[in-house]
Design a protein around this motif. Structure first.
Motif, PDB file in Angstrom:
ATOM      1  N   ARG A 150       0.779  -0.969   0.397  1.00  0.00           N
ATOM      2  CA  ARG A 150      -0.162  -0.387   0.721  1.00  0.00           C
ATOM      3  C   ARG A 150       0.884   0.779  -0.255  1.00  0.00           C
ATOM      4  O   ARG A 150       0.441   2.419  -0.281  1.00  0.00           O
ATOM      5  CB  ARG A 150      -0.759  -0.125   1.659  1.00  0.00           C
ATOM      6  N   ARG A 151       2.299   0.854   0.786  1.00  0.00           N
ATOM      7  CA  ARG A 151       2.458   2.506   0.413  1.00  0.00           C
ATOM      8  C   ARG A 151       3.921   2.407  -0.584  1.00  0.00           C
ATOM      9  O   ARG A 151       4.221   3.246  -0.867  1.00  0.00           O
ATOM     10  CB  ARG A 151       4.038   2.437   1.979  1.00  0.00           C
ATOM     11  N   LEU A 152       3.715   1.131  -1.578  1.00  0.00           N
ATOM     12  CA  LEU A 152       4.357   1.640  -2.844  1.00  0.00           C
ATOM     13  C   LEU A 152       3.823   1.916  -4.303  1.00  0.00           C
ATOM     14  O   LEU A 152       2.906   1.719  -4.471  1.00  0.00           O
ATOM     15  CB  LEU A 152       5.178   0.102  -3.448  1.00  0.00           C
ATOM     16  N   ALA A 153       3.922   2.771  -4.772  1.00  0.00           N
ATOM     17  CA  ALA A 153       3.644   3.260  -6.355  1.00  0.00           C
ATOM     18  C   ALA A 153       3.740   2.140  -7.416  1.00  0.00           C
ATOM     19  O   ALA A 153       4.519   0.962  -6.642  1.00  0.00           O
ATOM     20  CB  ALA A 153       4.273   4.323  -7.137  1.00  0.00           C
ATOM     21  N   TYR A 154       2.338   2.311  -7.732  1.00  0.00           N
ATOM     22  CA  TYR A 154       2.152   0.348  -8.558  1.00  0.00           C
ATOM     23  C   TYR A 154       3.798   0.333  -9.315  1.00  0.00           C
ATOM     24  O   TYR A 154       3.918  -0.977  -9.493  1.00  0.00           O
ATOM     25  CB  TYR A 154       0.883   0.321  -9.597  1.00  0.00           C
ATOM     26  N   GLU A 155       3.887   1.023  -9.605  1.00  0.00           N
ATOM     27  CA  GLU A 155       5.478   0.939 -10.971  1.00  0.00           C
ATOM     28  C   GLU A 155       6.293   0.438 -10.362  1.00  0.00           C
ATOM     29  O   GLU A 155       7.048  -0.493 -10.869  1.00  0.00           O
ATOM     30  CB  GLU A 155       5.012   2.298 -11.769  1.00  0.00           C
ATOM     31  N   THR A 156       6.735   0.536  -9.236  1.00  0.00           N
ATOM     32  CA  THR A 156       7.722   0.454  -7.836  1.00  0.00           C
ATOM     33  C   THR A 156       7.504  -1.139  -7.882  1.00  0.00           C
ATOM     34  O   THR A 156       8.398  -1.869  -7.900  1.00  0.00           O
ATOM     35  CB  THR A 156       8.177   1.159  -7.199  1.00  0.00           C
ATOM     36  N   TRP A 157       6.195  -0.762  -6.887  1.00  0.00           N
ATOM     37  CA  TRP A 157       6.143  -2.461  -6.676  1.00  0.00           C
ATOM     38  C   TRP A 157       6.626  -4.088  -7.970  1.00  0.00           C
ATOM     39  O   TRP A 157       6.738  -5.056  -7.686  1.00  0.00           O
ATOM     40  CB  TRP A 157       4.703  -2.836  -6.454  1.00  0.00           C
ATOM     41  N   HIS A 158       5.658  -3.043  -9.043  1.00  0.00           N
ATOM     42  CA  HIS A 158       5.826  -3.850 -10.378  1.00  0.00           C
ATOM     43  C   HIS A 158       6.609  -4.174 -10.778  1.00  0.00           C
ATOM     44  O   HIS A 158       7.640  -5.777 -11.203  1.00  0.00           O
ATOM     45  CB  HIS A 158       4.843  -3.181 -11.285  1.00  0.00           C
TER      46      HIS A 158
END
Ligand code: FAD
Length: 445
Positions: free
Chosen positions: A157-165
């Motif tokens: 929940r704390r990471l941008a979607y792109e970073t997590w991806h």
């Protein structure tokens, strides 16, 4: 206006979702049995810890291959189960994989340390230095631990979607390293030619599915259809519709209720792909998405130029009439969740009631279209306005609006709190699970 309705299609005898889910379970069960057979056939080591460690290693490899199939975006599975459910299963089996591989490393290290008279950590370092493939496996495990950590709800929940991806994509490196580890030191892998052939087939199917679903099909579809923006239409201050044309769109096989991952090939945003549902039933000539500005990507859609090239992956999703159980339906939309509902209303047969839940009249984007469609199709349309609390779609209100609700299919899409409340209410009102179809605007986490 006179309304001529086509007779609704008869409900399907065996539900497509049940067929697909049972098929997946059956494939997994058969493979689990085959792995157990090869494991026993290879013979057992004298140390029980090593035996248990190898057992976990084998099942870790199987779960890893299964994980790949779940996110391969194979059209047959996706249309029946839906990407949201498949990614949710992938998420939970991902945690199972993490624990299985950790157990493998711990039992193997303790097992070999037992015979060598050193500590498990020293033994692991020694194995990594002296045994081919162990270092690669250790790196793979490290990657999987990191991916597991960033996928935990708190971090996700704390990471941008792109970073997590981006971090998540390293799992493919872990898969390759784990596979080469299995080839190098897997005693079961090399125990017999049939075991070797079996494991090569498992990995070929898993990796082949990913290459097919994630690369070959999207590339082929985009080459074939040559998508381009044909119009950009503001619907309100923060909602915009983007119309996309292309070649042979009638061959795309998209259905109302489905979504695409849209990548608009502009200089500054080509790297970002976002999921948006079709907000009109595909007519073979154009596709339309309608997006609310939730972040930078969706806000930028308003500034797209006509003619912009589009790379679209899809169609995806099981939020379609394929899963209908009844001849009459209720469509419930909340806020921008109206997009797939608007498309479904165009497509659906049989008497339909539509409930559109928004804060104020001004938030009701696409309402004019819904009203026209409702008139044309003889559907009932209710616009329900007001603040989220008190809940205006509680059991009493829903039964008042739709007295025969338990005899209808219900299609639901809206913000998470509203969806959770309505899903509970539907259960209380006796609407059975197979009659309830919903799309959440989030895929994982
Ligand atoms: C199946 C599905 C259908 C959707 N349909 C619509 C629609 O018709 N209309 C609409 O307005 N919104 C829709 N959404 C929501 C929409 O995708 C997000 O609002 C949008 O991606 C936000 O991107 P952003 O760059 O503007 O904001 P960001 O700040 O980058 O993202 C906000 C949040 O959106 C989610 N998100 C971003 N990119 C992705 C991605 N590639 N995959 C999954 N989640 C992502 C993440 O949870 C992220 O935290 C849908 C979402 C899903 C999963």
């Amino acid at each position: 206006m006179t309304t001529v309705q086509a007779p609704p299609a008869p409900p399907t005898a065996i539900r497509p979702r049940v067929v697909a889910r049972t098929g997946l379970y059956a494939v997994l069960a058969v493979n689990a049995a085959v792995v157990a057979y090869f494991f026993a056939q290879a013979g057992f080591a004298s140390n029980a810890l090593i035996v248990i460690g190898r057992f976990f290693g084998l099942y870790g490899a199987l779960v890893m291959a299964f994980q790949l199939v779940l996110v391969a975006r194979l059209p047959w599975l996706d249309r029946r189960i839906g990407m949201d459910r498949l990614t949710s299963w992938h998420r939970w089996t991902g945690f199972a994989l993490l624990w299985t591989l950790l157990a493998h490393a711990v039992f193997i290290s303790f097992g070999y340390a037992d015979g060598a008279g050193v500590g498990p950590v020293g033994e692991l370092v020694d194995l990594a230095e002296t045994t081919e493939g162990v270092l690669r496996a250790t790196v793979a495990l490290g990657i999987i631990i990191v991916v597991g950590a960033v996928s935990a709800r708190y971090a996700r929940r704390r990471l941008a979607y792109e970073t997590w991806h981006f971090i998540h994509l390293y799992t493919y490196v872990a898969v390759v390293l784990a596979f080469s580890h299995q080839v190098a030191v897997g005693t079961t892998f090399t125990a017999s030619s049939s075991a070797t052939a079996y494991w090569y087939a498992v990995w070929a199917v898993a990796l082949g599915s990913v290459v097919l679903g994630r690369a070959v099909l999207p590339l082929w579809r985009n080459y074939r259809h040559q998508f381009r923006v044909s119009a950009v239409v503001p619907e309100s201050d923060n909602v915009v519709s983007v119309h996309v044309t292309g070649r042979d769109l009638d061959k795309l096989g998209a259905q109302a209720g489905q979504f695409f991952l849209w990548r608009f090939l502009t200089k500054d945003r080509w790297w970002q792909a976002n999921p948006f549902s079709l907000s009109a039933a595909p007519d073979g000539r154009t596709l339309r998405l309608t997006a609310k500005a939730a972040g930078d990507g969706s806000a930028a859609l308003r500034h797209l130029k006509v003619g912009t090239r589009v790379f679209a992956e899809g169609p995806y999703g099981a939020f379609t009439t394929l899963h209908r159980q009844k001849t009459e339906s209720l469509l419930i939309a909340g806020g921008v969740g109206v997009t797939p509902i608007r498309a479904l209303l165009e497509d659906i047969e049989g008497h339909t009631v539509v409930i559109y839940r928004v804060g104020t009249d001004r938030d009701a984007v696409l309402y004019g279209e819904l009203r026209d469609l409702a008139v044309a199709k003889g559907a009932e349309l209710h616009l329900v306005t007001g603040p989220p609390v008190p809940d205006r779609l509680g059991p009493r209100e829903l039964v008042q609006l739709v007295p025969d609700i338990a005899d209808r299919d219900v299609f639901l899409c809206g913000p998470p709190p509203m969806m959770n409340a309505v899903l509970r209410t539907l259960g209380d009102l006796g609407v059975s699970k197979p009659q309830i179809h919903f799309e959440r605007f989030s895929l994982a986490g």
